[in-house]
Design a protein around this motif. Sequence first.
Motif, PDB file in Angstrom:
ATOM      1  N   UNK A  70       0.850  -1.184   0.000  1.00 18.37           N
ATOM      2  CA  UNK A  70       0.000   0.000   0.000  1.00 18.37           C
ATOM      3  C   UNK A  70       0.889   1.239   0.000  1.00 18.37           C
ATOM      4  N   UNK A  71       0.311   2.410  -0.198  1.00 19.62           N
ATOM      5  CA  UNK A  71       1.067   3.657  -0.285  1.00 19.62           C
ATOM      6  C   UNK A  71       0.878   4.492   0.974  1.00 19.62           C
ATOM      7  N   UNK A  72       1.953   5.112   1.421  1.00 19.08           N
ATOM      8  CA  UNK A  72       1.905   6.163   2.438  1.00 19.08           C
ATOM      9  C   UNK A  72       2.651   7.332   1.809  1.00 19.08           C
ATOM     10  N   UNK A  73       1.892   8.316   1.382  1.00 21.83           N
ATOM     11  CA  UNK A  73       2.485   9.407   0.610  1.00 21.83           C
ATOM     12  C   UNK A  73       2.999   8.847  -0.704  1.00 21.83           C
ATOM     13  N   UNK A  74       4.283   9.041  -0.960  1.00 20.89           N
ATOM     14  CA  UNK A  74       4.889   8.527  -2.192  1.00 20.89           C
ATOM     15  C   UNK A  74       5.661   7.237  -1.959  1.00 20.89           C
ATOM     16  N   UNK A  75       5.586   6.700  -0.755  1.00 19.19           N
ATOM     17  CA  UNK A  75       6.370   5.511  -0.391  1.00 19.19           C
ATOM     18  C   UNK A  75       5.500   4.261  -0.455  1.00 19.19           C
ATOM     19  N   UNK A  76       6.023   3.243  -1.092  1.00 14.59           N
ATOM     20  CA  UNK A  76       5.366   1.937  -1.171  1.00 14.59           C
ATOM     21  C   UNK A  76       5.687   1.191   0.133  1.00 14.59           C
ATOM     22  N   UNK A  77       4.655   0.597   0.762  1.00 15.27           N
ATOM     23  CA  UNK A  77       4.814  -0.041   2.063  1.00 15.27           C
ATOM     24  C   UNK A  77       4.342  -1.492   1.981  1.00 15.27           C
ATOM     25  N   UNK A  79       8.713  -1.067   5.141  1.00 14.45           N
ATOM     26  CA  UNK A  79       7.786  -1.983   5.804  1.00 14.45           C
ATOM     27  C   UNK A  79       6.816  -1.194   6.679  1.00 14.45           C
ATOM     28  N   UNK A  80       5.632  -1.774   6.905  1.00 13.94           N
ATOM     29  CA  UNK A  80       4.627  -1.165   7.764  1.00 13.94           C
ATOM     30  C   UNK A  80       3.695  -2.237   8.284  1.00 13.94           C
ATOM     31  N   UNK A  81       2.548  -1.803   8.814  1.00 13.90           N
ATOM     32  CA  UNK A  81       1.552  -2.710   9.396  1.00 13.90           C
ATOM     33  C   UNK A  81       2.214  -3.608  10.441  1.00 13.90           C
ATOM     34  N   UNK A  82       2.853  -2.953  11.393  1.00 14.79           N
ATOM     35  CA  UNK A  82       3.617  -3.656  12.417  1.00 14.79           C
ATOM     36  C   UNK A  82       2.725  -4.114  13.568  1.00 14.79           C
ATOM     37  N   UNK A 108      14.193  -0.853   1.188  1.00 14.83           N
ATOM     38  CA  UNK A 108      14.856  -1.972   0.512  1.00 14.83           C
ATOM     39  C   UNK A 108      15.661  -1.428  -0.669  1.00 14.83           C
ATOM     40  N   UNK A 109      16.852  -1.947  -0.862  1.00 13.66           N
ATOM     41  CA  UNK A 109      17.697  -1.517  -1.967  1.00 13.66           C
ATOM     42  C   UNK A 109      17.511  -2.372  -3.214  1.00 13.66           C
ATOM     43  N   UNK A 110      16.902  -3.545  -3.053  1.00 15.91           N
ATOM     44  CA  UNK A 110      16.729  -4.466  -4.171  1.00 15.91           C
ATOM     45  C   UNK A 110      15.448  -4.158  -4.938  1.00 15.91           C
ATOM     46  N   UNK A 111      15.507  -4.309  -6.253  1.00 13.74           N
ATOM     47  CA  UNK A 111      14.332  -4.072  -7.101  1.00 13.74           C
ATOM     48  C   UNK A 111      13.190  -5.021  -6.746  1.00 13.74           C
ATOM     49  N   UNK A 112      13.540  -6.280  -6.537  1.00 13.84           N
ATOM     50  CA  UNK A 112      12.578  -7.308  -6.136  1.00 13.84           C
ATOM     51  C   UNK A 112      13.245  -8.144  -5.055  1.00 13.84           C
ATOM     52  N   UNK A 113      12.461  -8.698  -4.166  1.00 11.33           N
ATOM     53  CA  UNK A 113      13.002  -9.488  -3.063  1.00 11.33           C
ATOM     54  C   UNK A 113      12.605 -10.944  -3.247  1.00 11.33           C
ATOM     55  N   UNK A 114      13.583 -11.843  -3.200  1.00 12.29           N
ATOM     56  CA  UNK A 114      13.330 -13.268  -3.307  1.00 12.29           C
ATOM     57  C   UNK A 114      14.070 -13.956  -2.170  1.00 12.29           C
TER      58      UNK A 114
END
Length: 149
Positions: free
Chosen positions: A21-28, A72-75, A92-98
Motif C-alpha cells: 500500500x502507499x503512504x504518501x509517495x512511499x510503497x509499504x 515496511x509497515x503494518x507492524x 529496501x535496496x533491491x528491485x525485487x526481493x526473493x
Amino acid sequence: MRYLALHRHGGIEIGLGHLAYQVGKVRVFPLRRIVGLAWITAALQTEVVGRWAIDGPFEITVALRNTSRATLGAFAEGWAEPGQGLADFATCLDEHLLLHRETDGLPDPETFALDLGDRVEQAFGTVHRRHLARRGEHEGGFDPRFQVF
C-alpha cells in the motif's frame, strides 16, 4: 488477484496481488501480514504432509515485487508506522526481493514464520522484529491481528 493452490505433488502456493500500500509517495509492505500468511501456509503444508505422507526435501520461496525504495509497515502493537512521527524508515535496496530456503524436513510453522519476518526485516535494512508486539496483549510474541485477504 488472490489464490491458494494445492498442487498434486503436495506443494502449496499462495499469491496475493496488491499486497503493498502507499503512504504518501512511499510503497509499504505489510510485515505482520506477510509473516502471518507465511505461518498459515506453513501450518497448512504441515497438515498436507501429515495427511498424504509427503517426503522432503522441501523448498520455501517468498517473492515480493517492486521493493526498491519501499519500506515496511503494518507492524505489531507498539511500533511506529511509516508516516507517523519524525522517524526515518529504512528502505529496501533491491528491485525485487526473493527469499529462498531448502530443508530436508518440514520446519515448524511458527519458527519458519518468525524467521521469515526476521529475514524480511533484514532485507529492508533493519533488525527490529516489528512483527512481534512491544506492548499489549501479545507483548513479546507475534501479533495475530492482521487481514488475511
